[in-house]
Motif scaffolding. Structure first.
Motif, PDB file in Angstrom:
ATOM      1  N   TYR A   1       0.838  -1.202   0.000  1.00  0.00           N
ATOM      2  CA  TYR A   1       0.000   0.000   0.000  1.00  0.00           C
ATOM      3  C   TYR A   1       0.874   1.255   0.000  1.00  0.00           C
ATOM      4  O   TYR A   1       0.650   2.184  -0.781  1.00  0.00           O
ATOM      5  CB  TYR A   1      -0.946   0.010   1.209  1.00  0.00           C
ATOM      6  N   GLY A   2       1.890   1.300   0.863  1.00  0.00           N
ATOM      7  CA  GLY A   2       2.788   2.461   0.939  1.00  0.00           C
ATOM      8  C   GLY A   2       3.439   2.742  -0.409  1.00  0.00           C
ATOM      9  O   GLY A   2       3.510   3.886  -0.866  1.00  0.00           O
ATOM     10  N   GLU A   3       3.867   1.685  -1.083  1.00  0.00           N
ATOM     11  CA  GLU A   3       4.527   1.854  -2.388  1.00  0.00           C
ATOM     12  C   GLU A   3       3.520   2.311  -3.447  1.00  0.00           C
ATOM     13  O   GLU A   3       3.825   3.144  -4.295  1.00  0.00           O
ATOM     14  CB  GLU A   3       5.164   0.523  -2.828  1.00  0.00           C
ATOM     15  N   TRP A   4       2.330   1.757  -3.332  1.00  0.00           N
ATOM     16  CA  TRP A   4       1.292   2.119  -4.306  1.00  0.00           C
ATOM     17  C   TRP A   4       0.975   3.621  -4.209  1.00  0.00           C
ATOM     18  O   TRP A   4       0.839   4.305  -5.224  1.00  0.00           O
ATOM     19  CB  TRP A   4       0.034   1.290  -4.040  1.00  0.00           C
ATOM     20  N   VAL A   5       0.859   4.121  -2.968  1.00  0.00           N
ATOM     21  CA  VAL A   5       0.572   5.557  -2.782  1.00  0.00           C
ATOM     22  C   VAL A   5       1.675   6.380  -3.433  1.00  0.00           C
ATOM     23  O   VAL A   5       1.417   7.376  -4.126  1.00  0.00           O
ATOM     24  CB  VAL A   5       0.444   5.913  -1.280  1.00  0.00           C
ATOM     25  N   GLU A   6       2.919   5.947  -3.230  1.00  0.00           N
ATOM     26  CA  GLU A   6       4.059   6.677  -3.792  1.00  0.00           C
ATOM     27  C   GLU A   6       3.929   6.762  -5.321  1.00  0.00           C
ATOM     28  O   GLU A   6       4.040   7.832  -5.915  1.00  0.00           O
ATOM     29  CB  GLU A   6       5.360   5.953  -3.404  1.00  0.00           C
ATOM     30  N   ASP A   7       3.674   5.615  -5.946  1.00  0.00           N
ATOM     31  CA  ASP A   7       3.549   5.581  -7.416  1.00  0.00           C
ATOM     32  C   ASP A   7       2.390   6.457  -7.876  1.00  0.00           C
ATOM     33  O   ASP A   7       2.501   7.198  -8.848  1.00  0.00           O
ATOM     34  CB  ASP A   7       3.259   4.149  -7.904  1.00  0.00           C
ATOM     35  N   TRP A   8       1.287   6.354  -7.161  1.00  0.00           N
ATOM     36  CA  TRP A   8       0.079   7.041  -7.590  1.00  0.00           C
ATOM     37  C   TRP A   8       0.225   8.570  -7.524  1.00  0.00           C
ATOM     38  O   TRP A   8      -0.243   9.297  -8.383  1.00  0.00           O
ATOM     39  CB  TRP A   8      -1.088   6.582  -6.714  1.00  0.00           C
ATOM     40  N   PHE A   9       0.884   9.029  -6.448  1.00  0.00           N
ATOM     41  CA  PHE A   9       1.013  10.480  -6.269  1.00  0.00           C
ATOM     42  C   PHE A   9       2.077  11.071  -7.171  1.00  0.00           C
ATOM     43  O   PHE A   9       2.024  12.245  -7.512  1.00  0.00           O
ATOM     44  CB  PHE A   9       1.320  10.828  -4.809  1.00  0.00           C
TER      45      PHE A   9
ATOM     46  N   ARG B   1      -0.576  10.984   2.906  1.00  0.00           N
ATOM     47  CA  ARG B   1       0.886  10.983   2.872  1.00  0.00           C
ATOM     48  C   ARG B   1       1.487  10.706   4.247  1.00  0.00           C
ATOM     49  O   ARG B   1       2.497  10.045   4.366  1.00  0.00           O
ATOM     50  CB  ARG B   1       1.404  12.332   2.340  1.00  0.00           C
ATOM     51  N   TRP B   2       0.843  11.236   5.281  1.00  0.00           N
ATOM     52  CA  TRP B   2       1.378  11.022   6.632  1.00  0.00           C
ATOM     53  C   TRP B   2       1.337   9.542   7.008  1.00  0.00           C
ATOM     54  O   TRP B   2       2.252   8.986   7.596  1.00  0.00           O
ATOM     55  CB  TRP B   2       0.603  11.845   7.678  1.00  0.00           C
ATOM     56  N   HIS B   3       0.225   8.884   6.631  1.00  0.00           N
ATOM     57  CA  HIS B   3       0.030   7.503   7.080  1.00  0.00           C
ATOM     58  C   HIS B   3       0.518   6.449   6.088  1.00  0.00           C
ATOM     59  O   HIS B   3       0.471   5.254   6.399  1.00  0.00           O
ATOM     60  CB  HIS B   3      -1.451   7.265   7.382  1.00  0.00           C
TER      61      HIS B   3
ATOM     62  N   ASP C   1     -11.427   7.466 -10.877  1.00  0.00           N
ATOM     63  CA  ASP C   1     -12.325   6.637 -10.073  1.00  0.00           C
ATOM     64  C   ASP C   1     -11.903   5.182  -9.905  1.00  0.00           C
ATOM     65  O   ASP C   1     -11.879   4.666  -8.790  1.00  0.00           O
ATOM     66  CB  ASP C   1     -13.712   6.651 -10.719  1.00  0.00           C
ATOM     67  N   LYS C   2     -11.575   4.539 -11.056  1.00  0.00           N
ATOM     68  CA  LYS C   2     -11.306   3.107 -11.014  1.00  0.00           C
ATOM     69  C   LYS C   2     -10.126   2.797 -10.081  1.00  0.00           C
ATOM     70  O   LYS C   2     -10.197   1.913  -9.230  1.00  0.00           O
ATOM     71  CB  LYS C   2     -10.995   2.621 -12.428  1.00  0.00           C
ATOM     72  N   GLU C   3      -9.074   3.597 -10.232  1.00  0.00           N
ATOM     73  CA  GLU C   3      -7.874   3.376  -9.405  1.00  0.00           C
ATOM     74  C   GLU C   3      -8.180   3.617  -7.934  1.00  0.00           C
ATOM     75  O   GLU C   3      -7.694   2.914  -7.052  1.00  0.00           O
ATOM     76  CB  GLU C   3      -6.760   4.313  -9.846  1.00  0.00           C
TER      77      GLU C   3
END
Ligand code: SF4
Length: 252
Positions: free
Chosen positions: A116-124, A152-154, A213-215
């Motif tokens: 999840y942490g890595e996914w947020v990084e890629d997405w942002f 981002r904090w979490h 939306d889908k992502e």
């Protein structure tokens, strides 16, 4: 901060022992800064803007100074309590700790939280500028800027706390008593809170960015699955009482 000052501070009645063990470390947004020992220490040690720069040598010197003071205090307390610190670090112990770390790292929950942490990084990456521009335009309503801050904090905090909970679970092993909440439940609880907040923050973002939306549905579903898995693995987590946050403090 010198040892005497640290001891004096630690003995203040207004402070809640261990409150910083089950918080999300977001001191800027914490309603309990006046009850937390960690807060004045961080404020005193790092209030100088230059010292906040992690590339700054003064920062690392200061950190190593704190470590020195802490170790000295630890040795002194250990002597007072008759604990032999040298005995605590045998090769077997170290090997044991390493094996538990590896077991925790390989645990499905830890891998999912890390993903999840890595996914947020890629997405942002690449979208952040667009987001902050939109946030600035939409300032008068639900704050998109704050939702981004929360995610981002979490982002990595969730994994760190899930990992700690799993490690605790492994260490508690057979001694664990399912009737009572344990330290690993405390870590799982703060991970669950971080997940809940992140899901809510993603929902705010989804409101603004319908073309993604889908992502976003995918990530919210992923987080929700992680939340359910943590809830199932740590059924006592939600009822864990975090000092200062979940209890009514009679000294207030
Ligand atoms: S309890 Fe609050 S002030 Fe203390 S470390 Fe946690 S977030 Fe920061």
């Amino acid at each position: 901060m010198n040892r005497e000052r640290l001891k004096k501070l630690a003995s203040e009645k207004r402070l809640i022992p261990g409150i910083y063990n089950y918080c999300d470390r977001w001191c800027e947004r914490c309603p309990q800064t006046s009850r937390c020992l960690n807060f004045p220490i961080s404020e005193e040690e790092f209030s100088d803007p230059e010292a906040q720069d992690i590339r700054n040598e003064a920062f690392w010197n200061k950190l190593s100074g704190i470590l020195g003071e802490t170790l000295e205090l630890l040795r002194k307390s250990a002597k007072e309590w008759g604990i032999e610190l040298e005995m605590l670090g045998s090769i077997d112990d170290i090997e044991n700790i390493k094996a538990k770390d590896v077991a925790a790292e390989n645990h499905l929950l830890c891998r999912a939280a890390k993903r999840y942490g890595e996914w947020v990084e890629d997405w942002f990456r690449g979208r952040e500028t667009l987001f902050f521009e939109t946030a600035a335009a939409a300032r008068e309503g639900v704050s998109l800027e704050e939702a981004i801050e929360v995610i981002r904090w979490h982002q990595y905090f969730i994994c760190a706390k899930v990992m700690r909970a799993i490690q605790g679970n492994i260490e508690e092993g057979e001694e664990r008593c399912d009737e009572f909440a344990s330290d690993s439940d405390g870590s799982a609880k703060i991970a669950l809170i971080a997940i809940d907040r992140s899901v809510a923050a993603w929902a705010v973002i989804q409101h603004y960015f319908t073309d993604c939306d889908k992502e976003m549905i995918h990530v919210i579903a992923f987080l929700d699955g992680l939340r359910q898995a943590v809830d199932e693995t740590f059924p006592n987590a939600r009822s864990f009482i975090r000092p200062g946050f979940d209890e009514i403090d009679p000294n207030r």
